[in-house]
Design a protein around this motif. Structure first.
Motif, short mmCIF file in Angstrom:
data_model
loop_
_atom_site.label_atom_id
_atom_site.label_comp_id
_atom_site.label_asym_id
_atom_site.label_seq_id
_atom_site.Cartn_x
_atom_site.Cartn_y
_atom_site.Cartn_z
N GLU A 1 0.84 -1.20 0.00
CA GLU A 1 0.00 0.00 0.00
C GLU A 1 0.88 1.25 0.00
O GLU A 1 1.89 1.30 0.68
CB GLU A 1 -0.90 0.01 1.25
CG GLU A 1 -1.76 1.28 1.37
CD GLU A 1 -2.54 1.30 2.68
OE1 GLU A 1 -3.56 0.60 2.74
OE2 GLU A 1 -2.11 2.00 3.62
N GLY A 2 0.47 2.24 -0.79
CA GLY A 2 1.11 3.55 -0.78
C GLY A 2 0.12 4.58 -0.26
O GLY A 2 -1.04 4.57 -0.66
N LYS A 3 0.57 5.44 0.64
CA LYS A 3 -0.33 6.44 1.19
C LYS A 3 0.46 7.68 1.58
O LYS A 3 1.39 7.61 2.37
CB LYS A 3 -1.07 5.90 2.41
CG LYS A 3 -2.10 6.87 2.99
CD LYS A 3 -2.85 6.25 4.14
CE LYS A 3 -3.91 7.21 4.69
NZ LYS A 3 -4.68 6.61 5.82
N THR A 4 0.08 8.83 1.01
CA THR A 4 0.69 10.10 1.37
C THR A 4 -0.28 11.21 0.99
O THR A 4 -1.40 10.96 0.54
CB THR A 4 2.05 10.30 0.67
OG1 THR A 4 2.68 11.49 1.17
CG2 THR A 4 1.90 10.44 -0.84
N GLU A 5 0.14 12.46 1.13
CA GLU A 5 -0.68 13.60 0.75
C GLU A 5 0.22 14.68 0.17
O GLU A 5 1.44 14.66 0.34
CB GLU A 5 -1.46 14.14 1.94
CG GLU A 5 -0.60 14.53 3.13
CD GLU A 5 -1.42 14.89 4.35
OE1 GLU A 5 -0.84 15.52 5.27
OE2 GLU A 5 -2.61 14.55 4.41
N ASP A 6 -0.40 15.61 -0.55
CA ASP A 6 0.36 16.69 -1.17
C ASP A 6 0.78 17.70 -0.12
O ASP A 6 0.15 17.82 0.94
CB ASP A 6 -0.48 17.37 -2.25
CG ASP A 6 0.37 17.84 -3.42
OD1 ASP A 6 1.58 17.57 -3.41
OD2 ASP A 6 -0.18 18.46 -4.34
N GLU B 1 -2.12 3.06 -10.13
CA GLU B 1 -3.39 2.98 -9.43
C GLU B 1 -3.87 4.37 -9.05
O GLU B 1 -3.08 5.22 -8.62
CB GLU B 1 -3.26 2.13 -8.17
CG GLU B 1 -2.91 0.66 -8.44
CD GLU B 1 -4.05 -0.09 -9.09
OE1 GLU B 1 -5.21 0.16 -8.73
OE2 GLU B 1 -3.77 -0.93 -9.99
N GLU B 2 -5.16 4.60 -9.21
CA GLU B 2 -5.75 5.87 -8.80
C GLU B 2 -5.82 5.94 -7.28
O GLU B 2 -6.15 4.96 -6.62
CB GLU B 2 -7.16 5.98 -9.40
CG GLU B 2 -7.88 7.27 -9.03
CD GLU B 2 -9.30 7.29 -9.56
OE1 GLU B 2 -10.07 8.18 -9.16
OE2 GLU B 2 -9.63 6.40 -10.38
N ALA B 3 -5.48 7.11 -6.75
CA ALA B 3 -5.55 7.29 -5.31
C ALA B 3 -7.00 7.36 -4.85
O ALA B 3 -7.79 8.13 -5.38
CB ALA B 3 -4.81 8.57 -4.91
N LYS B 4 -7.33 6.54 -3.89
CA LYS B 4 -8.67 6.55 -3.30
C LYS B 4 -8.50 6.69 -1.79
O LYS B 4 -7.80 5.90 -1.17
CB LYS B 4 -9.42 5.27 -3.65
CG LYS B 4 -9.68 5.12 -5.15
CD LYS B 4 -10.42 3.83 -5.45
CE LYS B 4 -10.68 3.69 -6.95
NZ LYS B 4 -11.36 2.42 -7.28
N GLU B 5 -9.16 7.74 -1.27
CA GLU B 5 -9.00 8.08 0.14
C GLU B 5 -7.53 8.31 0.46
O GLU B 5 -7.06 7.96 1.55
CB GLU B 5 -9.59 6.99 1.03
CG GLU B 5 -11.09 6.81 0.83
CD GLU B 5 -11.66 5.72 1.72
OE1 GLU B 5 -10.88 5.05 2.42
OE2 GLU B 5 -12.89 5.55 1.73
N GLY B 6 -6.81 8.86 -0.49
CA GLY B 6 -5.41 9.22 -0.27
C GLY B 6 -4.44 8.08 -0.39
O GLY B 6 -3.24 8.26 -0.15
N LYS B 7 -4.88 6.88 -0.76
CA LYS B 7 -3.98 5.73 -0.80
C LYS B 7 -4.31 4.84 -2.00
O LYS B 7 -5.33 5.03 -2.67
CB LYS B 7 -4.08 4.92 0.48
CG LYS B 7 -5.46 4.29 0.71
CD LYS B 7 -5.51 3.54 2.02
CE LYS B 7 -6.88 2.91 2.24
NZ LYS B 7 -6.96 2.18 3.52
#
Length: 466
Positions: free
Chosen positions: A253-258, A287-293
């Motif tokens: 899983e990848g998860k981050t924010e701008d 993969e498209e980010a969904k809920e930031g991940k």
């Protein structure tokens, strides 16, 4: 007599009043004439002063023009052939150094740089080209440019979507015959407006101001445009998060924010994640980010192999941030090979019957569902490591029939066809051969009995118990 005297006295008073009134009128008339003549004199004086000032500036600029004349001559006549903007640049430099223009309101190039506009401290406007000097007029003598609504100043941005590069801003106006100007500083902090010629290249978010200005350098109200689609900031740092490993896949899983918006750069938002199994040398999943991940599964991997996993996050402006490399190892298929693994009971065998028998033996093969639920079973009675050996899939708890003693091999297989080490089971309780022939020997006799002795052996055969 007394009445006559009184009448004469009244007539005398009336005559005196009349004379005094006439004198006052004459004096007032004289004063009026004097004031009128004085006003005309003042007007003449002011007019002479204005003309003197205008003449001074005109002559000063003419002198500069004459001084530059030799430089305007072609090079073959020992001149420099100054024309256009080169000429205006030199003229401007001289004007700015001239004491008489020290307090000028402005000295600037206009149009395409081939014209110099000078506004003196009194508001007199002169224009200079390489053809000569021209007096244009005085500020305040004519009206201001059209209103904003009349000028209809418009801005167009390219691109209009999020970008990490330059935004080109095109400015247009419906007003004709005016100079279009722009600035990128707040109006009260602007030191110089620039003439708009071509689309403006903007590198940072912020306001752009535009206005039109007439030939007397009188400007109209300005219009504004807020550029806010530039984002040069990379997303925040993050790490690979392992979700699951199997014998042929790794799920991460990848998860981050701008990054947060600042004055010059916006926050466009993370929208895409990319995934690599070779340290970022190549990318196989987007993969498209969904809920930031975003979650991704690397499939058809080799059991026991280690992969260098990298995830890259990208925002709408195409800024990217990569994780550090995470070395993740694929699971190994359990179920065979060593004694230790056999003792775990992942694959087990059971004979029926388990005692010695002269018939066939039914062998049941089972797996430990808690440790091998995701795998199927296959077996062989051939040589397991030989090329071409046929392995047959069997259900958990499936049975095979052994007609003779021998080895049975079983192993686990995953969904991609990868297999684990095999377990071995030796069937030894089958004996189908009768004992060897023999001759009994009489060892004793009585009146009612005979004692005999028989000695023989069971045949020795690898397929039968002896």
């Amino acid at each position: 007599m007394k009445r006559i005297k009184n009448q004469r006295k009244e007539k005398g008073i009336t005559l005196v009043a009349l004379i005094i009134s006439i004198i006052i009128l004459i004096v007032l008339a004289a004063v009026t004439i004097m004031v009128f003549n004085q006003d005309k004199l003042i007007d003449r004086t002011i007019s002479a002063s204005v003309e003197t000032q205008k003449s001074y500036y005109q002559e000063a600029l003419d002198v500069i023009s004459v001084s530059l004349f030799p430089k305007k001559m072609p090079e073959e006549f020992a001149g420099q052939g100054l024309r256009g903007e080169e000429y205006i640049d030199e003229f401007k430099e001289i004007v700015e150094a001239e004491p008489g223009f020290k307090d000028a309101r402005s000295v600037r190039k206009v149009e395409d740089g081939t014209k110099l506009r000078i506004v003196t401290k009194e508001g007199y406007v002169y224009e200079v080209t390489d053809e000569g000097v021209k007096y244009v007029g005085k500020q305040g003598d004519t009206g201001t440019p059209p209103t904003l609504a009349e000028a209809s100043i418009k801005f167009k941005e390219e691109p209009s979507s999020w970008t990490k590069g330059i935004v080109k801003v095109t400015i247009t106006t419906k007003a004709e015959g005016y100079e279009l100007q722009y600035a990128t500083s707040e109006p009260d902090k602007v030191t110089s407006w620039k003439t708009y010629k071509n689309p403006i290249e903007v590198k940072d978010n912020g306001l752009i101001y535009a206005r039109i200005i007439n030939e007397l350098d009188v400007a109209g109200d300005y219009a504004t445009e807020n550029i806010k689609n530039i984002d040069k900031l990379n997303p925040k740092d993050f790490a690979v998060k392992l979700i699951e490993t199997t014998t042929n896949s790794i799920t991460v899983e990848g998860k981050t924010e701008d990054r947060e918006e600042i004055a010059t750069d916006g926050c466009s938002g993370v929208i895409t994640y990319r995934f690599s199994r070779d340290g970022g040398a190549s990318w196989e999943g987007t993969e498209e980010a969904k809920e930031g991940k975003a979650v991704y599964t690397f499939e058809r991997l080799t059991q026991g192999a280690t992969y260098e996993i990298v995830i890259e996050a990208e925002d709408r402006a195409k800024n990217t941030t990569r994780t550090e490399v995470s070395s993740l190892t694929v699971n190994t298929i359990p179920g065979g090979g060593t004694d230790d693994e056999l003792k775990t009971g992942i694959i087990t065998f059971a004979n029926k019957p388990s005692a010695d028998t002269k018939t066939s033996v039914e062998v049941t093969i089972t797996k430990d569902a808690s440790k091998a639920a995701a795998f199927s079973i296959e077996y062989t009675t051939g040589t397991p490591d030989a090329a071409g050996t046929k392995w047959t899939e069997i259900a958990d708890g499936g049975k095979i029939t052994m007609e003779y003693n021998g080895l049975v091999f079983a192993r686990l297989k995953d969904s991609t066809g990868q297999v684990g080490d095999y377990a071995t089971h030796n069937v030894l309780n089958i004996d189908k051969l009768v004992p060897n022939d023999f001759t009994p020997t009489v060892t004793a006799t009585t009146t009612n009995s005979i004692t005999v002795k028989g000695t023989t052996t069971d045949p020795n055969n690898s397929q039968n118990k002896s």
